[in-house]
Design an enzyme around this catalytic site. Structure first.
Site, PDB file in Angstrom:
ATOM      1  N   HIS A 153      10.887  -8.540  -1.073  1.00  0.00           N
ATOM      2  CA  HIS A 153       9.620  -8.287  -0.377  1.00  0.00           C
ATOM      3  C   HIS A 153       8.542  -9.277  -0.811  1.00  0.00           C
ATOM      4  O   HIS A 153       8.144  -9.301  -1.965  1.00  0.00           O
ATOM      5  CB  HIS A 153       9.176  -6.859  -0.690  1.00  0.00           C
ATOM      6  CG  HIS A 153       7.965  -6.400   0.021  1.00  0.00           C
ATOM      7  ND1 HIS A 153       6.903  -5.823  -0.623  1.00  0.00           N
ATOM      8  CD2 HIS A 153       7.647  -6.408   1.338  1.00  0.00           C
ATOM      9  CE1 HIS A 153       5.982  -5.481   0.246  1.00  0.00           C
ATOM     10  NE2 HIS A 153       6.402  -5.829   1.457  1.00  0.00           N
ATOM     11  N   GLU A 163      11.469 -11.657   2.511  1.00  0.00           N
ATOM     12  CA  GLU A 163      10.531 -11.222   3.535  1.00  0.00           C
ATOM     13  C   GLU A 163       9.195 -11.908   3.306  1.00  0.00           C
ATOM     14  O   GLU A 163       8.832 -12.187   2.161  1.00  0.00           O
ATOM     15  CB  GLU A 163      10.379  -9.695   3.463  1.00  0.00           C
ATOM     16  CG  GLU A 163       9.516  -9.064   4.531  1.00  0.00           C
ATOM     17  CD  GLU A 163       8.064  -8.866   4.151  1.00  0.00           C
ATOM     18  OE1 GLU A 163       7.270  -8.412   4.998  1.00  0.00           O
ATOM     19  OE2 GLU A 163       7.706  -9.181   2.989  1.00  0.00           O
ATOM     20  N   ASP A 205       4.974 -12.780   5.279  1.00  0.00           N
ATOM     21  CA  ASP A 205       3.946 -12.397   6.244  1.00  0.00           C
ATOM     22  C   ASP A 205       3.233 -13.642   6.754  1.00  0.00           C
ATOM     23  O   ASP A 205       2.960 -14.565   5.985  1.00  0.00           O
ATOM     24  CB  ASP A 205       2.913 -11.487   5.577  1.00  0.00           C
ATOM     25  CG  ASP A 205       3.557 -10.288   4.892  1.00  0.00           C
ATOM     26  OD1 ASP A 205       3.940  -9.356   5.593  1.00  0.00           O
ATOM     27  OD2 ASP A 205       3.666 -10.305   3.644  1.00  0.00           O
ATOM     28  N   HIS A 237      -0.195 -11.989   3.007  1.00  0.00           N
ATOM     29  CA  HIS A 237      -0.083 -10.614   3.476  1.00  0.00           C
ATOM     30  C   HIS A 237      -1.376 -10.085   4.087  1.00  0.00           C
ATOM     31  O   HIS A 237      -1.380  -9.529   5.188  1.00  0.00           O
ATOM     32  CB  HIS A 237       0.346  -9.695   2.326  1.00  0.00           C
ATOM     33  CG  HIS A 237       0.411  -8.247   2.720  1.00  0.00           C
ATOM     34  ND1 HIS A 237      -0.666  -7.389   2.598  1.00  0.00           N
ATOM     35  CD2 HIS A 237       1.419  -7.507   3.258  1.00  0.00           C
ATOM     36  CE1 HIS A 237      -0.331  -6.193   3.034  1.00  0.00           C
ATOM     37  NE2 HIS A 237       0.931  -6.233   3.436  1.00  0.00           N
ATOM     38  N   GLU A 293       7.441 -11.371   9.068  1.00  0.00           N
ATOM     39  CA  GLU A 293       6.536 -10.410   9.689  1.00  0.00           C
ATOM     40  C   GLU A 293       5.335 -11.093  10.331  1.00  0.00           C
ATOM     41  O   GLU A 293       4.612 -11.849   9.670  1.00  0.00           O
ATOM     42  CB  GLU A 293       6.043  -9.371   8.678  1.00  0.00           C
ATOM     43  CG  GLU A 293       5.120  -8.355   9.326  1.00  0.00           C
ATOM     44  CD  GLU A 293       4.610  -7.283   8.370  1.00  0.00           C
ATOM     45  OE1 GLU A 293       3.662  -6.565   8.752  1.00  0.00           O
ATOM     46  OE2 GLU A 293       5.147  -7.179   7.250  1.00  0.00           O
TER      47      GLU A 293
END
Length: 289
Positions: A40, A67, A69, A82, A150
């Site tokens: 993450h 992962e 952002d 993020h 994301e």
């Protein structure tokens, strides 16, 4: 004559029922495949989140998936961060003290590149920078990792879906060599619909926990339902995986953010397909045991 007619009607009714029912799938735990471990924001328990250092740390820990952002700067550059504000994870308040609330969209890429994105986490990471999406993709590719990307706050950045897909294409992430190595996810169903419409071949994931009654609608445009682990149950995971997604495969479940061995074993027992974690080593070891 009547028998043939009755048979035809019965066949038609069964066909209609089959279309209404979700397609059955095989859960990962049933075929012996453990859930994928997804780092993450990189290995964000051990390095500043969403930095290249976090990707490197994830690679050293053996994480196959990472992962991240994506946000967009004032001059249209895609950067990996993020929050929609730079304040929490950079020194923007010191470098640009008069520009509160320090939103990413109010700064140019050159201004963002000046910021220290590592000191807040630890002195050993002083000088780490907010990477551009291109830099991040290059680092993930260097490690031969897979990417769960994301689209963060897409409502703040109209057109970010098309821009992100264009960059992914330019960097080779939509070619055959990268097939199976990319999922684009978002909390916005509308944003994922746009991604699916623009590039139907791209695998997508919806962040959240739609009601079981609504899952059939999500199966039209997304391949994953990715909920918080606190909202999960075995019944919900099974319900999701019973539907067939847009690429003809059962919907998957990747759950977040799991950082303890007990929680990892619990959700693995539910049959999830992936576990998103700040501590990929903890989850990996828990699943091995």
């Amino acid at each position: 004559m009547h028998a043939r007619a009755a048979t035809a009607v019965t066949t038609a009714l069964l066909g209609t029922v089959a279309l209404l029912l979700p397609a059955a799938g095989v859960r990962a735990v049933e075929d012996g495949t453990p859930p994928a471990v997804i780092a993450h924001r990189g290995a964000s328990a051990y390095a500043p989140e969403n930095t290249l250092a976090a990707v490197d740390r994830a690679a050293r820990l053996g994480a196959v998936w990472v992962e991240n952002d994506v946000q967009r700067t004032r001059d249209g550059k895609l950067v990996v961060l993020h929050d929609d504000s730079l304040a929490r994870t950079t020194d923007v308040e010191q470098v640009f003290p008069g520009r509160a609330p320090w939103k990413v969209k109010d700064f140019t890429a050159a201004e963002v590149a000046r910021l220290d994105a590592g000191s807040w986490f630890g002195a050993s990471y002083a000088g780490a920078r907010v990477p551009t999406l291109k830099q991040y993709l290059d680092r993930v590719d260097l490690h031969r990792q897979k990417l769960l990307l994301e689209l963060k706050n897409p409502e703040l950045y109209p057109g970010i879906e098309r821009e992100t897909l264009k960059l992914l294409s330019n960097e080779g992430w939509l070619d055959q060599a990268h097939r199976g190595r990319l999922v684009v996810q978002s909390f916005s169903a509308a944003s994922l619909r746009t991604v699916h419409d623009l590039k139907p071949g791209v695998k997508t994931g919806f962040l959240g926990t739609p009601s079981m009654a609504d899952l059939h609608a999500y199966a039209d445009f997304t391949d994953q339902i990715n909920p918080s682990h606190t909202s999960l149950s075995r019944a919900y995971v099974s319900a999701v995986q019973a539907f067939t997604g847009p690429h003809g495969k059962p919907l998957e479940v990747c759950t977040w953010t799991v950082n303890t061995a007990d929680a990892a074993r619990r959700v693995a027992g539910y049959g999830v397909d992936g576990i998103i974690t700040n501590k990929p080593d903890v989850v990996r070891d828990a699943l091995r045991r």
